[in-house]
Design a protein around this motif. Structure first.
Motif, PDB file in Angstrom:
ATOM      1  N   THR A 148       0.831  -1.203   0.000  1.00 17.91           N
ATOM      2  CA  THR A 148       0.000   0.000   0.000  1.00 17.91           C
ATOM      3  C   THR A 148       0.869   1.259   0.000  1.00 17.91           C
ATOM      4  O   THR A 148       0.588   2.218  -0.717  1.00 17.91           O
ATOM      5  N   ILE A 149       1.930   1.238   0.781  1.00 17.06           N
ATOM      6  CA  ILE A 149       2.837   2.391   0.816  1.00 17.06           C
ATOM      7  C   ILE A 149       3.538   2.549  -0.535  1.00 17.06           C
ATOM      8  O   ILE A 149       3.671   3.664  -1.041  1.00 17.06           O
ATOM      9  N   ALA A 150       3.934   1.440  -1.145  1.00 18.55           N
ATOM     10  CA  ALA A 150       4.575   1.501  -2.458  1.00 18.55           C
ATOM     11  C   ALA A 150       3.600   2.021  -3.513  1.00 18.55           C
ATOM     12  O   ALA A 150       3.959   2.855  -4.353  1.00 18.55           O
ATOM     13  N   GLY A 151       2.365   1.546  -3.461  1.00 18.99           N
ATOM     14  CA  GLY A 151       1.356   2.012  -4.409  1.00 18.99           C
ATOM     15  C   GLY A 151       1.071   3.490  -4.262  1.00 18.99           C
ATOM     16  O   GLY A 151       0.976   4.226  -5.247  1.00 18.99           O
ATOM     17  N   ALA A 152       0.959   3.939  -3.024  1.00 14.59           N
ATOM     18  CA  ALA A 152       0.746   5.375  -2.791  1.00 14.59           C
ATOM     19  C   ALA A 152       1.938   6.179  -3.288  1.00 14.59           C
ATOM     20  O   ALA A 152       1.769   7.268  -3.860  1.00 14.59           O
ATOM     21  N   ALA A 153       3.128   5.646  -3.117  1.00 15.55           N
ATOM     22  CA  ALA A 153       4.330   6.356  -3.555  1.00 15.55           C
ATOM     23  C   ALA A 153       4.335   6.547  -5.069  1.00 15.55           C
ATOM     24  O   ALA A 153       4.546   7.658  -5.563  1.00 15.55           O
ATOM     25  N   VAL A 154       4.068   5.475  -5.827  1.00 23.34           N
ATOM     26  CA  VAL A 154       4.114   5.619  -7.284  1.00 23.34           C
ATOM     27  C   VAL A 154       2.960   6.464  -7.805  1.00 23.34           C
ATOM     28  O   VAL A 154       3.110   7.168  -8.804  1.00 23.34           O
ATOM     29  N   LEU A 155       1.824   6.434  -7.123  1.00 24.93           N
ATOM     30  CA  LEU A 155       0.701   7.255  -7.576  1.00 24.93           C
ATOM     31  C   LEU A 155       0.892   8.726  -7.239  1.00 24.93           C
ATOM     32  O   LEU A 155       0.223   9.588  -7.812  1.00 24.93           O
ATOM     33  N   CYS A 156       1.799   9.040  -6.321  1.00 24.67           N
ATOM     34  CA  CYS A 156       2.060  10.435  -5.943  1.00 24.67           C
ATOM     35  C   CYS A 156       3.138  11.101  -6.792  1.00 24.67           C
ATOM     36  O   CYS A 156       3.323  12.321  -6.702  1.00 24.67           O
ATOM     37  N   VAL A 157       3.850  10.350  -7.607  1.00 24.05           N
ATOM     38  CA  VAL A 157       4.950  10.933  -8.381  1.00 24.05           C
ATOM     39  C   VAL A 157       4.443  11.988  -9.356  1.00 24.05           C
ATOM     40  O   VAL A 157       4.929  13.121  -9.379  1.00 24.05           O
ATOM     41  N   GLU A 158       3.467  11.638 -10.169  1.00 24.57           N
ATOM     42  CA  GLU A 158       2.983  12.575 -11.186  1.00 24.57           C
ATOM     43  C   GLU A 158       2.448  13.869 -10.585  1.00 24.57           C
ATOM     44  O   GLU A 158       2.834  14.958 -11.023  1.00 24.57           O
ATOM     45  N   PRO A 159       1.570  13.818  -9.570  1.00 20.99           N
ATOM     46  CA  PRO A 159       1.116  15.083  -8.980  1.00 20.99           C
ATOM     47  C   PRO A 159       2.258  15.878  -8.347  1.00 20.99           C
ATOM     48  O   PRO A 159       2.264  17.104  -8.421  1.00 20.99           O
ATOM     49  N   ALA A 160       3.211  15.200  -7.737  1.00 22.50           N
ATOM     50  CA  ALA A 160       4.334  15.922  -7.105  1.00 22.50           C
ATOM     51  C   ALA A 160       5.188  16.626  -8.150  1.00 22.50           C
ATOM     52  O   ALA A 160       5.563  17.793  -7.969  1.00 22.50           O
ATOM     53  N   VAL A 161       5.482  15.931  -9.246  1.00 22.37           N
ATOM     54  CA  VAL A 161       6.284  16.545 -10.314  1.00 22.37           C
ATOM     55  C   VAL A 161       5.506  17.690 -10.951  1.00 22.37           C
ATOM     56  O   VAL A 161       6.057  18.775 -11.204  1.00 22.37           O
ATOM     57  N   HIS A 162       4.246  17.474 -11.206  1.00 12.14           N
ATOM     58  CA  HIS A 162       3.429  18.532 -11.821  1.00 12.14           C
ATOM     59  C   HIS A 162       3.359  19.764 -10.922  1.00 12.14           C
ATOM     60  O   HIS A 162       3.535  20.892 -11.372  1.00 12.14           O
ATOM     61  N   ARG A 163       3.122  19.545  -9.660  1.00 12.97           N
ATOM     62  CA  ARG A 163       2.994  20.661  -8.723  1.00 12.97           C
ATOM     63  C   ARG A 163       4.318  21.414  -8.576  1.00 12.97           C
ATOM     64  O   ARG A 163       4.347  22.623  -8.468  1.00 12.97           O
ATOM     65  N   ARG A 164       5.438  20.688  -8.587  1.00  8.95           N
ATOM     66  CA  ARG A 164       6.742  21.326  -8.380  1.00  8.95           C
ATOM     67  C   ARG A 164       7.246  22.068  -9.614  1.00  8.95           C
ATOM     68  O   ARG A 164       7.750  23.170  -9.518  1.00  8.95           O
ATOM     69  N   TRP A 165       7.087  21.468 -10.821  1.00 10.60           N
ATOM     70  CA  TRP A 165       7.709  22.054 -11.997  1.00 10.60           C
ATOM     71  C   TRP A 165       6.737  22.506 -13.085  1.00 10.60           C
ATOM     72  O   TRP A 165       7.085  23.357 -13.893  1.00 10.60           O
ATOM     73  N   TYR A 166       5.540  21.939 -13.156  1.00 10.78           N
ATOM     74  CA  TYR A 166       4.694  22.182 -14.328  1.00 10.78           C
ATOM     75  C   TYR A 166       3.300  22.683 -13.981  1.00 10.78           C
ATOM     76  O   TYR A 166       2.369  22.510 -14.774  1.00 10.78           O
TER      77      TYR A 166
END
Length: 170
Positions: A148-166
């Motif tokens: 569950t922690i791994a799944g949450a981690a991979v699902l959070c990558v795109e929003p984190a990258v978008h929020r930080r750079w795009y």
């Protein structure tokens, strides 16, 4: 064989694609290969950091267990159960990507509309299926927790990258 290495490779590959997806559609330039590669690397970096969470969780479970061999067995069994749905999903994505790159314009557009688009939307369901697979394969609570922690981690990558750079459209 431990399923950790294939799972980490899948997670990092997914993170790179997530970085690219965070960038896609934010830049109207025609030549944007460098920017797309930079976005994928950003996703890879964020994913590598976020995937430390399930790794540390597994290590803590092993270090604090009364019977580390039993916990290791549960995590291994759960990891194999987690890997199977993700491998099926990854094969479907690879087939869609192959069609996208190999077919002419209309065919590649169809591959995006029929394959890549829906598969992107199904990522959370693939992660949920992987979590279920980890339990059904005998991983129990420890494997479900790490999964569950791994799944949450991979699902959070795109929003984190978008929020930080795009987060702004150019």
């Amino acid at each position: 064989m431990t399923p950790a290495i294939p799972l980490v490779l899948l997670g990092l590959t997914d993170a790179a694609f997530s970085g690219f997806r965070a960038y896609a559609g934010t830049d109207a330039r025609i030549r944007k290969q460098r920017a797309a590669a930079r976005a994928a690397l950003r996703g890879l970096a964020v994913g590598a950091v976020l995937l430390l969470a399930p790794t540390l969780t597994a290590v803590l479970l092993l270090l604090t267990a009364r019977d580390p061999a039993r916990i290791y067995g549960l995590l291994s069994a759960g990891g194999l159960g987690y890997l199977l749905p993700l491998a099926v999903y990854a094969v479907a994505v690879l087939l869609s990507l192959a069609a996208y790159f190999a077919l002419p314009f209309r065919g590649s557009t169809l591959a995006t509309v029929v394959g890549l688009g829906p598969l992107t939307l199904l990522r959370p369901l693939a992660v949920a299926a992987a979590c279920l697979g980890s339990v059904l394969n005998g991983g129990g609570g420890p494997a479900l927790l790490v999964g569950t922690i791994a799944g949450a981690a991979v699902l959070c990558v795109e929003p984190a990258v978008h929020r930080r750079w795009y987060h702004h459209v150019r």
